[in-house]
Design a protein around this motif. Structure first.
Motif, PDB file in Angstrom:
ATOM      1  N   THR A 112       0.844  -1.198   0.000  1.00 33.86           N
ATOM      2  CA  THR A 112       0.000   0.000   0.000  1.00 33.86           C
ATOM      3  C   THR A 112       0.880   1.249   0.000  1.00 33.86           C
ATOM      4  OG1 THR A 112      -1.793  -1.159   1.137  1.00 33.86           O
ATOM      5  CG2 THR A 112      -1.808   1.258   1.248  1.00 33.86           C
ATOM      6  N   PHE A 113       1.903   1.258   0.838  1.00 35.85           N
ATOM      7  CA  PHE A 113       2.846   2.387   0.892  1.00 35.85           C
ATOM      8  C   PHE A 113       3.474   2.616  -0.487  1.00 35.85           C
ATOM      9  CE2 PHE A 113       7.138   4.051   1.666  1.00 35.85           C
ATOM     10  CZ  PHE A 113       6.869   5.148   2.468  1.00 35.85           C
ATOM     11  N   ARG A 114       3.898   1.522  -1.127  1.00 35.18           N
ATOM     12  CA  ARG A 114       4.512   1.624  -2.454  1.00 35.18           C
ATOM     13  C   ARG A 114       3.531   2.203  -3.466  1.00 35.18           C
ATOM     14  NH1 ARG A 114       4.322  -0.232  -7.095  1.00 35.18           N
ATOM     15  NH2 ARG A 114       2.764  -1.829  -6.661  1.00 35.18           N
ATOM     16  N   LYS A 115       2.297   1.679  -3.451  1.00 33.79           N
ATOM     17  CA  LYS A 115       1.286   2.143  -4.396  1.00 33.79           C
ATOM     18  C   LYS A 115       0.945   3.620  -4.178  1.00 33.79           C
ATOM     19  CE  LYS A 115      -2.083  -0.862  -5.529  1.00 33.79           C
ATOM     20  NZ  LYS A 115      -3.126  -1.911  -5.331  1.00 33.79           N
ATOM     21  N   VAL A 116       0.886   4.041  -2.940  1.00 39.33           N
ATOM     22  CA  VAL A 116       0.609   5.440  -2.637  1.00 39.33           C
ATOM     23  C   VAL A 116       1.687   6.324  -3.246  1.00 39.33           C
ATOM     24  CG1 VAL A 116       0.570   7.147  -0.762  1.00 39.33           C
ATOM     25  CG2 VAL A 116      -0.746   5.025  -0.541  1.00 39.33           C
ATOM     26  N   HIS A 117       2.940   5.931  -3.059  1.00 39.52           N
ATOM     27  CA  HIS A 117       4.054   6.761  -3.517  1.00 39.52           C
ATOM     28  C   HIS A 117       4.306   6.662  -5.016  1.00 39.52           C
ATOM     29  CE1 HIS A 117       5.063   8.480   0.316  1.00 39.52           C
ATOM     30  NE2 HIS A 117       4.760   7.307   0.843  1.00 39.52           N
ATOM     31  N   SER A 118       3.722   5.662  -5.662  1.00 38.51           N
ATOM     32  CA  SER A 118       3.866   5.578  -7.120  1.00 38.51           C
ATOM     33  C   SER A 118       2.587   6.033  -7.836  1.00 38.51           C
ATOM     34  CB  SER A 118       4.248   4.155  -7.549  1.00 38.51           C
ATOM     35  OG  SER A 118       3.206   3.256  -7.259  1.00 38.51           O
ATOM     36  N   GLY A 119       1.595   6.463  -7.057  1.00 39.75           N
ATOM     37  CA  GLY A 119       0.368   6.999  -7.634  1.00 39.75           C
ATOM     38  C   GLY A 119      -0.551   5.969  -8.248  1.00 39.75           C
ATOM     39  N   GLU A 120      -0.449   4.714  -7.808  1.00 40.07           N
ATOM     40  CA  GLU A 120      -1.293   3.655  -8.352  1.00 40.07           C
ATOM     41  C   GLU A 120      -2.677   3.669  -7.698  1.00 40.07           C
ATOM     42  OE1 GLU A 120       0.616  -0.209  -8.534  1.00 40.07           O
ATOM     43  OE2 GLU A 120       2.580   0.777  -8.667  1.00 40.07           O
ATOM     44  N   ILE A 121      -3.610   3.039  -8.376  1.00 41.82           N
ATOM     45  CA  ILE A 121      -4.975   2.918  -7.858  1.00 41.82           C
ATOM     46  C   ILE A 121      -4.971   1.962  -6.665  1.00 41.82           C
ATOM     47  CG2 ILE A 121      -7.307   2.091  -8.392  1.00 41.82           C
ATOM     48  CD1 ILE A 121      -6.773   3.009 -11.283  1.00 41.82           C
ATOM     49  N   LEU A 122      -5.728   2.338  -5.640  1.00 43.43           N
ATOM     50  CA  LEU A 122      -5.809   1.546  -4.423  1.00 43.43           C
ATOM     51  C   LEU A 122      -7.153   0.846  -4.314  1.00 43.43           C
ATOM     52  CD1 LEU A 122      -4.440   4.239  -1.925  1.00 43.43           C
ATOM     53  CD2 LEU A 122      -3.135   2.413  -3.038  1.00 43.43           C
ATOM     54  N   ASP A 179      -4.779   6.321   4.466  1.00 44.66           N
ATOM     55  CA  ASP A 179      -5.096   7.441   5.347  1.00 44.66           C
ATOM     56  C   ASP A 179      -4.327   7.353   6.661  1.00 44.66           C
ATOM     57  OD1 ASP A 179      -6.799   8.280   3.345  1.00 44.66           O
ATOM     58  OD2 ASP A 179      -8.626   7.603   4.369  1.00 44.66           O
ATOM     59  N   TRP A 180      -4.191   6.142   7.189  1.00 47.25           N
ATOM     60  CA  TRP A 180      -3.465   5.969   8.456  1.00 47.25           C
ATOM     61  C   TRP A 180      -1.951   6.007   8.227  1.00 47.25           C
ATOM     62  CZ3 TRP A 180      -5.980   7.406  12.321  1.00 47.25           C
ATOM     63  CH2 TRP A 180      -7.358   7.248  12.359  1.00 47.25           C
ATOM     64  N   ILE A 181      -1.493   5.465   7.129  1.00 49.41           N
ATOM     65  CA  ILE A 181      -0.069   5.522   6.796  1.00 49.41           C
ATOM     66  C   ILE A 181       0.371   6.982   6.696  1.00 49.41           C
ATOM     67  CG2 ILE A 181       1.590   5.124   4.924  1.00 49.41           C
ATOM     68  CD1 ILE A 181       0.109   2.412   4.438  1.00 49.41           C
ATOM     69  N   LEU A 182      -0.425   7.802   6.038  1.00 50.29           N
ATOM     70  CA  LEU A 182      -0.072   9.214   5.867  1.00 50.29           C
ATOM     71  C   LEU A 182      -0.060   9.978   7.190  1.00 50.29           C
ATOM     72  CD1 LEU A 182      -1.970  10.032   2.546  1.00 50.29           C
ATOM     73  CD2 LEU A 182       0.492   9.597   2.864  1.00 50.29           C
ATOM     74  N   GLN A 183      -0.794   9.482   8.171  1.00 51.74           N
ATOM     75  CA  GLN A 183      -0.795  10.115   9.493  1.00 51.74           C
ATOM     76  C   GLN A 183       0.343   9.609  10.376  1.00 51.74           C
ATOM     77  OE1 GLN A 183      -4.609  10.891  11.415  1.00 51.74           O
ATOM     78  NE2 GLN A 183      -5.593  10.062   9.579  1.00 51.74           N
ATOM     79  N   HIS A 184       1.075   8.630   9.869  1.00 49.60           N
ATOM     80  CA  HIS A 184       2.204   8.074  10.627  1.00 49.60           C
ATOM     81  C   HIS A 184       3.459   8.074   9.763  1.00 49.60           C
ATOM     82  CE1 HIS A 184       0.196   6.869  14.296  1.00 49.60           C
ATOM     83  NE2 HIS A 184      -0.852   6.518  13.556  1.00 49.60           N
ATOM     84  N   ASN A 205       5.609  -1.624  17.190  1.00 49.75           N
ATOM     85  CA  ASN A 205       5.418  -2.357  15.950  1.00 49.75           C
ATOM     86  C   ASN A 205       4.502  -1.546  15.027  1.00 49.75           C
ATOM     87  OD1 ASN A 205       4.480  -4.095  13.932  1.00 49.75           O
ATOM     88  ND2 ASN A 205       4.575  -5.884  15.254  1.00 49.75           N
ATOM     89  N   PRO A 206       5.063  -0.958  13.965  1.00 51.58           N
ATOM     90  CA  PRO A 206       4.230  -0.130  13.097  1.00 51.58           C
ATOM     91  C   PRO A 206       3.109  -0.916  12.416  1.00 51.58           C
ATOM     92  CG  PRO A 206       6.389  -0.486  12.104  1.00 51.58           C
ATOM     93  CD  PRO A 206       6.439  -1.042  13.495  1.00 51.58           C
ATOM     94  N   PHE A 207       3.337  -2.186  12.160  1.00 52.24           N
ATOM     95  CA  PHE A 207       2.332  -3.004  11.481  1.00 52.24           C
ATOM     96  C   PHE A 207       1.175  -3.340  12.416  1.00 52.24           C
ATOM     97  CE2 PHE A 207       6.453  -3.558   9.533  1.00 52.24           C
ATOM     98  CZ  PHE A 207       6.168  -3.154   8.244  1.00 52.24           C
ATOM     99  N   LEU A 208       1.473  -3.590  13.661  1.00 52.53           N
ATOM    100  CA  LEU A 208       0.420  -3.802  14.653  1.00 52.53           C
ATOM    101  C   LEU A 208      -0.365  -2.509  14.849  1.00 52.53           C
ATOM    102  CD1 LEU A 208      -1.060  -5.410  16.822  1.00 52.53           C
ATOM    103  CD2 LEU A 208       0.795  -4.803  18.409  1.00 52.53           C
ATOM    104  N   HIS A 209       0.342  -1.409  14.962  1.00 50.73           N
ATOM    105  CA  HIS A 209      -0.307  -0.121  15.176  1.00 50.73           C
ATOM    106  C   HIS A 209      -1.261   0.208  14.020  1.00 50.73           C
ATOM    107  CE1 HIS A 209      -0.566   3.841  17.080  1.00 50.73           C
ATOM    108  NE2 HIS A 209      -0.681   4.302  15.841  1.00 50.73           N
ATOM    109  N   LEU A 210      -0.775   0.082  12.795  1.00 48.47           N
ATOM    110  CA  LEU A 210      -1.626   0.366  11.633  1.00 48.47           C
ATOM    111  C   LEU A 210      -2.782  -0.621  11.524  1.00 48.47           C
ATOM    112  CD1 LEU A 210       1.169   1.306   9.073  1.00 48.47           C
ATOM    113  CD2 LEU A 210      -0.501   2.872  10.120  1.00 48.47           C
ATOM    114  N   SER A 211      -2.530  -1.876  11.871  1.00 50.02           N
ATOM    115  CA  SER A 211      -3.599  -2.883  11.855  1.00 50.02           C
ATOM    116  C   SER A 211      -4.695  -2.541  12.851  1.00 50.02           C
ATOM    117  CB  SER A 211      -3.033  -4.267  12.167  1.00 50.02           C
ATOM    118  OG  SER A 211      -2.183  -4.702  11.146  1.00 50.02           O
ATOM    119  N   MET A 212      -4.294  -2.027  14.001  1.00 46.73           N
ATOM    120  CA  MET A 212      -5.298  -1.639  14.997  1.00 46.73           C
ATOM    121  C   MET A 212      -6.108  -0.450  14.496  1.00 46.73           C
ATOM    122  SD  MET A 212      -3.400  -2.408  18.599  1.00 46.73           S
ATOM    123  CE  MET A 212      -4.882  -2.464  19.610  1.00 46.73           C
ATOM    124  N   HIS A 213      -5.452   0.498  13.824  1.00 42.71           N
ATOM    125  CA  HIS A 213      -6.207   1.600  13.223  1.00 42.71           C
ATOM    126  C   HIS A 213      -7.249   1.053  12.244  1.00 42.71           C
ATOM    127  CE1 HIS A 213      -4.659   5.418  14.636  1.00 42.71           C
ATOM    128  NE2 HIS A 213      -3.407   5.106  14.340  1.00 42.71           N
TER     129      HIS A 213
END
Length: 140
Positions: free
Chosen positions: A16-26, A35-40, A66-74
């Protein structure tokens, strides 16, 4: 029921991070994750290297969050709020967000309650107690 592995979760957020930064469709779920990645922004390094993410050890003993646990909880909390499950969680969230003046801060407070509910369920062998979870959120 969908039960992704630790590696599946880490790949999902890294992709998802890669797709966001390459402008791909999500996908819709990736859009919520974005949305949560951009806030962290502090997680950019962890999300930018999939192989390192798969190998990373975020054990309590290492003292790293753990960033992955944190984002998963979001994501989990966002889904709970969107479908009001357990019933009453949306209202409890909205009240908490209003009191705190921040939906993001409300999510972080809810994470404490969610973690406590999961820990109690695992320890007791009983299903998660949604009513106790909601009461915890209301007390925050």
């Amino acid at each position: 029921m969908f039960t992704p592995s630790q590696h599946d979760v880490r790949r999902f957020f890294c992709e998802t991070f890669r797709k966001v930064h390459s402008g791909e469709i999500l996908t819709p779920l990736e859009a919520i994750a974005r949305d949560w990645i951009l806030q962290h922004e502090e997680y950019a390094d962890a999300l930018g290297d999939t192989e390192a993410a798969l190998a990373a050890d975020y054990s309590v003993e290492r003292g790293q969050s753990n960033p992955f646990l944190h984002l998963s909880m979001h994501l989990s909390i966002a889904e709970q709020i969107s479908i009001d499950q357990p019933p009453g969680i949306r209202s409890a969230f909205l009240s908490l967000a209003q009191r705190l003046g921040s939906e993001h801060d409300a999510h972080h407070e809810m994470m404490e309650c969610l973690g406590e509910m999961i820990w109690n369920s695992q320890r007791s062998g009983l299903p998660p107690d949604g009513a106790t979870y909601i009461e915890c959120v209301k007390r925050r």
